[in-house]
Motif scaffolding. Structure first.
Motif, PDB file in Angstrom:
ATOM      1  N   SER A 103       0.837  -1.199   0.000  1.00 32.83           N
ATOM      2  CA  SER A 103       0.000   0.000   0.000  1.00 32.83           C
ATOM      3  C   SER A 103       0.868   1.243   0.000  1.00 32.83           C
ATOM      4  CB  SER A 103      -0.890   0.010   1.244  1.00 32.83           C
ATOM      5  OG  SER A 103      -1.465   1.279   1.448  1.00 32.83           O
ATOM      6  N   LYS A 104       0.464   2.234  -0.796  1.00 35.91           N
ATOM      7  CA  LYS A 104       1.182   3.505  -0.770  1.00 35.91           C
ATOM      8  C   LYS A 104       0.731   4.357   0.412  1.00 35.91           C
ATOM      9  CE  LYS A 104       2.121   3.747  -5.738  1.00 35.91           C
ATOM     10  NZ  LYS A 104       1.956   4.539  -6.975  1.00 35.91           N
ATOM     11  N   GLY A 105      -0.437   4.016   0.970  1.00 37.98           N
ATOM     12  CA  GLY A 105      -0.969   4.813   2.073  1.00 37.98           C
ATOM     13  C   GLY A 105      -0.300   4.543   3.402  1.00 37.98           C
ATOM     14  N   PHE A 106       0.110   3.296   3.620  1.00 38.24           N
ATOM     15  CA  PHE A 106       0.761   2.955   4.893  1.00 38.24           C
ATOM     16  C   PHE A 106       1.826   1.902   4.638  1.00 38.24           C
ATOM     17  CE2 PHE A 106       1.271   0.338   8.682  1.00 38.24           C
ATOM     18  CZ  PHE A 106       1.527   1.296   9.647  1.00 38.24           C
ATOM     19  N   GLN A 107       3.046   2.215   5.052  1.00 35.81           N
ATOM     20  CA  GLN A 107       4.151   1.284   4.919  1.00 35.81           C
ATOM     21  C   GLN A 107       5.011   1.320   6.178  1.00 35.81           C
ATOM     22  OE1 GLN A 107       5.283  -0.992   2.996  1.00 35.81           O
ATOM     23  NE2 GLN A 107       4.190  -0.834   1.056  1.00 35.81           N
ATOM     24  N   LEU A 108       5.626   0.201   6.486  1.00 37.58           N
ATOM     25  CA  LEU A 108       6.623   0.147   7.543  1.00 37.58           C
ATOM     26  C   LEU A 108       7.931  -0.354   6.942  1.00 37.58           C
ATOM     27  CD1 LEU A 108       4.682  -1.471  10.545  1.00 37.58           C
ATOM     28  CD2 LEU A 108       5.295   0.942  10.251  1.00 37.58           C
ATOM     29  N   THR A 109       9.009   0.349   7.219  1.00 31.42           N
ATOM     30  CA  THR A 109      10.319  -0.112   6.779  1.00 31.42           C
ATOM     31  C   THR A 109      10.815  -1.195   7.734  1.00 31.42           C
ATOM     32  OG1 THR A 109      11.522   1.504   8.118  1.00 31.42           O
ATOM     33  CG2 THR A 109      10.851   2.187   5.895  1.00 31.42           C
ATOM     34  N   ARG A 110      11.833  -1.928   7.302  1.00 31.18           N
ATOM     35  CA  ARG A 110      12.372  -2.960   8.185  1.00 31.18           C
ATOM     36  C   ARG A 110      12.906  -2.364   9.498  1.00 31.18           C
ATOM     37  NH1 ARG A 110      17.111  -5.025   9.647  1.00 31.18           N
ATOM     38  NH2 ARG A 110      16.932  -7.058  10.672  1.00 31.18           N
ATOM     39  N   PRO A 111      13.665  -1.244   9.473  1.00 29.28           N
ATOM     40  CA  PRO A 111      14.111  -0.653  10.754  1.00 29.28           C
ATOM     41  C   PRO A 111      12.948  -0.308  11.687  1.00 29.28           C
ATOM     42  CG  PRO A 111      15.358   0.279   8.946  1.00 29.28           C
ATOM     43  CD  PRO A 111      14.268  -0.542   8.322  1.00 29.28           C
ATOM     44  N   GLU A 112      11.842   0.160  11.125  1.00 27.86           N
ATOM     45  CA  GLU A 112      10.672   0.481  11.959  1.00 27.86           C
ATOM     46  C   GLU A 112      10.097  -0.790  12.579  1.00 27.86           C
ATOM     47  OE1 GLU A 112       8.450   4.398  10.214  1.00 27.86           O
ATOM     48  OE2 GLU A 112       8.482   2.648   8.895  1.00 27.86           O
ATOM     49  N   ILE A 113      10.025  -1.863  11.808  1.00 27.07           N
ATOM     50  CA  ILE A 113       9.488  -3.133  12.317  1.00 27.07           C
ATOM     51  C   ILE A 113      10.374  -3.685  13.415  1.00 27.07           C
ATOM     52  CG2 ILE A 113       8.953  -5.525  11.700  1.00 27.07           C
ATOM     53  CD1 ILE A 113       8.263  -4.482   8.866  1.00 27.07           C
ATOM     54  N   VAL A 114      11.689  -3.666  13.172  1.00 26.15           N
ATOM     55  CA  VAL A 114      12.637  -4.185  14.166  1.00 26.15           C
ATOM     56  C   VAL A 114      12.566  -3.357  15.447  1.00 26.15           C
ATOM     57  CG1 VAL A 114      15.094  -4.538  14.666  1.00 26.15           C
ATOM     58  CG2 VAL A 114      14.178  -5.165  12.425  1.00 26.15           C
ATOM     59  N   ALA A 115      12.496  -2.027  15.304  1.00 26.58           N
ATOM     60  CA  ALA A 115      12.427  -1.155  16.482  1.00 26.58           C
ATOM     61  C   ALA A 115      11.106  -1.327  17.223  1.00 26.58           C
ATOM     62  CB  ALA A 115      12.614   0.300  16.064  1.00 26.58           C
ATOM     63  N   LEU A 116      10.003  -1.456  16.498  1.00 27.00           N
ATOM     64  CA  LEU A 116       8.688  -1.616  17.116  1.00 27.00           C
ATOM     65  C   LEU A 116       8.643  -2.847  18.013  1.00 27.00           C
ATOM     66  CD1 LEU A 116       5.621  -0.866  17.290  1.00 27.00           C
ATOM     67  CD2 LEU A 116       5.294  -2.380  15.314  1.00 27.00           C
ATOM     68  N   LEU A 117       9.076  -4.001  17.483  1.00 24.82           N
ATOM     69  CA  LEU A 117       8.980  -5.243  18.257  1.00 24.82           C
ATOM     70  C   LEU A 117      10.041  -5.318  19.343  1.00 24.82           C
ATOM     71  CD1 LEU A 117       6.774  -7.400  17.770  1.00 24.82           C
ATOM     72  CD2 LEU A 117       7.125  -5.954  15.775  1.00 24.82           C
ATOM     73  N   ASN A 118      11.239  -4.841  19.074  1.00 27.38           N
ATOM     74  CA  ASN A 118      12.270  -4.832  20.115  1.00 27.38           C
ATOM     75  C   ASN A 118      11.940  -3.817  21.206  1.00 27.38           C
ATOM     76  OD1 ASN A 118      14.877  -6.555  19.816  1.00 27.38           O
ATOM     77  ND2 ASN A 118      14.392  -5.954  17.720  1.00 27.38           N
ATOM     78  N   GLY A 119      11.378  -2.664  20.809  1.00 29.43           N
ATOM     79  CA  GLY A 119      10.989  -1.667  21.809  1.00 29.43           C
ATOM     80  C   GLY A 119       9.918  -2.202  22.739  1.00 29.43           C
ATOM     81  N   PHE A 120       8.920  -2.878  22.164  1.00 34.39           N
ATOM     82  CA  PHE A 120       7.878  -3.469  23.005  1.00 34.39           C
ATOM     83  C   PHE A 120       8.452  -4.604  23.860  1.00 34.39           C
ATOM     84  CE2 PHE A 120       4.436  -6.616  23.646  1.00 34.39           C
ATOM     85  CZ  PHE A 120       3.607  -5.840  24.442  1.00 34.39           C
ATOM     86  N   ALA A 121       9.398  -5.355  23.310  1.00 35.07           N
ATOM     87  CA  ALA A 121      10.040  -6.424  24.089  1.00 35.07           C
ATOM     88  C   ALA A 121      10.773  -5.869  25.301  1.00 35.07           C
ATOM     89  CB  ALA A 121      11.016  -7.205  23.203  1.00 35.07           C
ATOM     90  N   ARG A 122      11.345  -4.674  25.168  1.00 34.54           N
ATOM     91  CA  ARG A 122      12.021  -4.043  26.301  1.00 34.54           C
ATOM     92  C   ARG A 122      11.014  -3.696  27.402  1.00 34.54           C
ATOM     93  NH1 ARG A 122      16.668  -4.442  27.853  1.00 34.54           N
ATOM     94  NH2 ARG A 122      15.880  -6.510  27.448  1.00 34.54           N
TER      95      ARG A 122
END
Length: 490
Positions: A452-471
């Motif tokens: 989708s052009k309306g909403f995208q997540l880059t790999r760094p965002e995905i990695v940070a999102l899940l690792n941040g929540f894991a913290r």
């Protein structure tokens, strides 16, 4: 004569037995009485002292309808074991980051000389081929192949167009593209094409107490709180080491009276930053350098350090507020994961590393976490935010975004490389969570079988999102461990 002697001996023997009996009975009753007197006050005094960090950490949290106890059970038994395993997967353990960006706000401090501040970058040869390919917005091998063809075609078209444009116009187009791309970002993102950007193995560079503290660290947090939390300088935060001394034990009351008078959005902003700060402090207490010598370091929980940062008496009541803000932040990021689940549930999202078996297991584990999150009954309702007059709400939302983006830039001012790494990653994780919460319509309209052009997540965002929540999940699990340690130390 011998009869008289025998009678006298019998009388003496009887007296000796009787005397011992009386003496023994008296001593035993006296000891029991003293023991009772000792045990009762000891039991009464130990419990409040040992649990002073937790005695008020209970019940419903402010600004939402969820209680601490429910979060503890849900996280420690359902989420923490799974999120821990997820962050050990190849897709989530390698994070590309630029730790050499200069501080944009003040001259750089000399880099921390403590050896535990050092971050060991990962050699390119160790990075899975699917991660270092550079297609950060693509998730499967098929998508990579298709996107490469599309990129080539676009390059030819743009090349033909650009040959007729001036350099000034080209620069304007590039600036517009960057501006459009940044509209939904809550963080200042690193340029992954920069030669200073490196891959870091998060498992080999864990977040822990490095010894980085004092004026340099205080200046970073002071700038975050004082200049970015919608706070006038005339209102002083409690226990701020850089604030002028007022000699007033109740100075914090003015701050909290001011905070309660704010609108929900600005109050939430402060609580998010405070929760992030508390979570980081908890990690430092739980992974503290306890012993060092002969090339061997021993890391583990430091109860005294934990009390120093969170004990109700030591912090004049601040400790409980800090920990409640940690739980509040946990709920915010939990809600973001709940909202973004449809994005990852699409069949073509594969979290591509190049190892098909590993990628399938990673996706399956992530979906299990989303399924568990759906069972949690007390999610934060973000619809209560920015719900006022349309124009005012839009202005406030943009102000909210820019303030948080500024905080992400301050992370480049942290003098300790390892602290900077985890600060940048967790800040980007929270920024991604906010981006998700305020992109609900775009997520609802995602196409099922194509990007989708309306909403995208880059790999760094995905990695940070899940690792941040894991913290955050780890922090709440560590709180449980500190409860047990405090009981053992009675």
């Amino acid at each position: 004569m011998w009869r008289v002697t025998l009678k006298a001996f019998a009388v003496l023997l009887l007296a000796w037995f009787f005397g011992n009996f009386v003496l023994g009975w008296f001593q035993q009753n006296n000891v029991e009485t003293q023991t009772d007197h000792k045990e009762q006050p000891s039991g009464a005094s130990e419990s409040p002292a040992d649990q002073s960090c937790f005695c008020h950490l209970t019940g419903v949290l402010d600004d939402c309808f969820c209680d601490v106890e429910s979060i503890d059970v849900f996280n420690n038994f359902k989420i923490y074991p799974r999120i821990k395993r997820l962050t050990e997967k190849d897709y989530f353990r390698y994070y590309r980051v630029n730790l050499k960006r200069p501080c944009p706000f003040w001259p750089d401090d000399a880099q921390c000389a403590i050896k535990d501040c050092h971050v060991e970058p990962c050699p390119e040869s160790k990075i899975p081929v699917g991660i270092k390919s550079g297609n950060y917005n693509k998730y499967s091998q098929a998508a990579n192949t298709m996107s490469d063809m599309t990129d080539c075609e676009q390059a030819k078209e743009l090349g033909a167009i650009n040959s007729t444009l001036s350099n000034q116009t080209k620069k304007a187009f590039a600036d517009w593209a960057r501006h459009d791309d940044a509209q939904d970002h809550f963080c200042e993102l690193d340029d992954e094409t920069s030669p200073d950007a490196e891959y870091v193995d998060l498992l080999l560079n864990p977040e822990r107490f490095t010894g980085y503290k004092g004026p340099s660290a205080w200046r970073v947090w002071n700038s975050i709180y004082e200049e970015n939390c919608f706070k006038p300088r005339s209102v002083y935060r409690p226990l701020n080491p850089l604030a002028p001394s007022r000699g007033d034990d109740d100075a914090g009351e003015g701050f909290y009276n001011w905070l309660e008078g704010l609108c929900l959005e600005k109050r939430v902003f402060y609580r998010l930053i405070s929760g992030l700060h508390s979570s980081i402090n908890l990690h430092l207490c739980a992974e503290y350098l306890l012993d060092e010598g002969w090339g061997r370091s021993v890391w583990g929980p430091n109860v005294q350090e934990f009390r120093q940062r969170f004990d109700t008496a030591v912090t004049k009541g601040e400790g409980t507020r800090r920990l409640k803000n940690l739980y509040f932040l946990y709920l915010i990021e939990l809600r973001a994961l709940y909202k973004v689940a449809p994005y990852f549930e699409r069949a073509f999202i594969n979290l591509y590393t190049g190892n098909a078996q590993e990628d399938s297991a990673t996706k399956e584990l992530l979906l299990q976490i989303f399924n568990e999150i759906r069972t949690f009954p007390m999610h934060f309702d973000e619809k209560s935010m920015f719900a006022g007059h349309k124009t005012e709400a839009k202005i406030l939302k943009e102000e909210f975004r820019l303030h948080f983006k500024n905080i992400s830039r301050i992370m480049d001012c942290v003098g300790c490389s390892k602290c900077r790494l985890w600060g940048k990653m967790q800040t980007q994780g929270l920024g991604t969570a906010l981006k998700i919460l305020f992109s609900e319509k775009e997520i609802q309209n995602l196409p099922e079988h194509s990007p989708s052009k309306g909403f995208q997540l880059t790999r760094p965002e995905i990695v940070a999102l899940l690792n941040g929540f894991a913290r955050l999940s780890t922090s709440i699990h560590q709180l449980h461990n500190f409860r047990l340690l405090l009981k053992e130390n009675r």
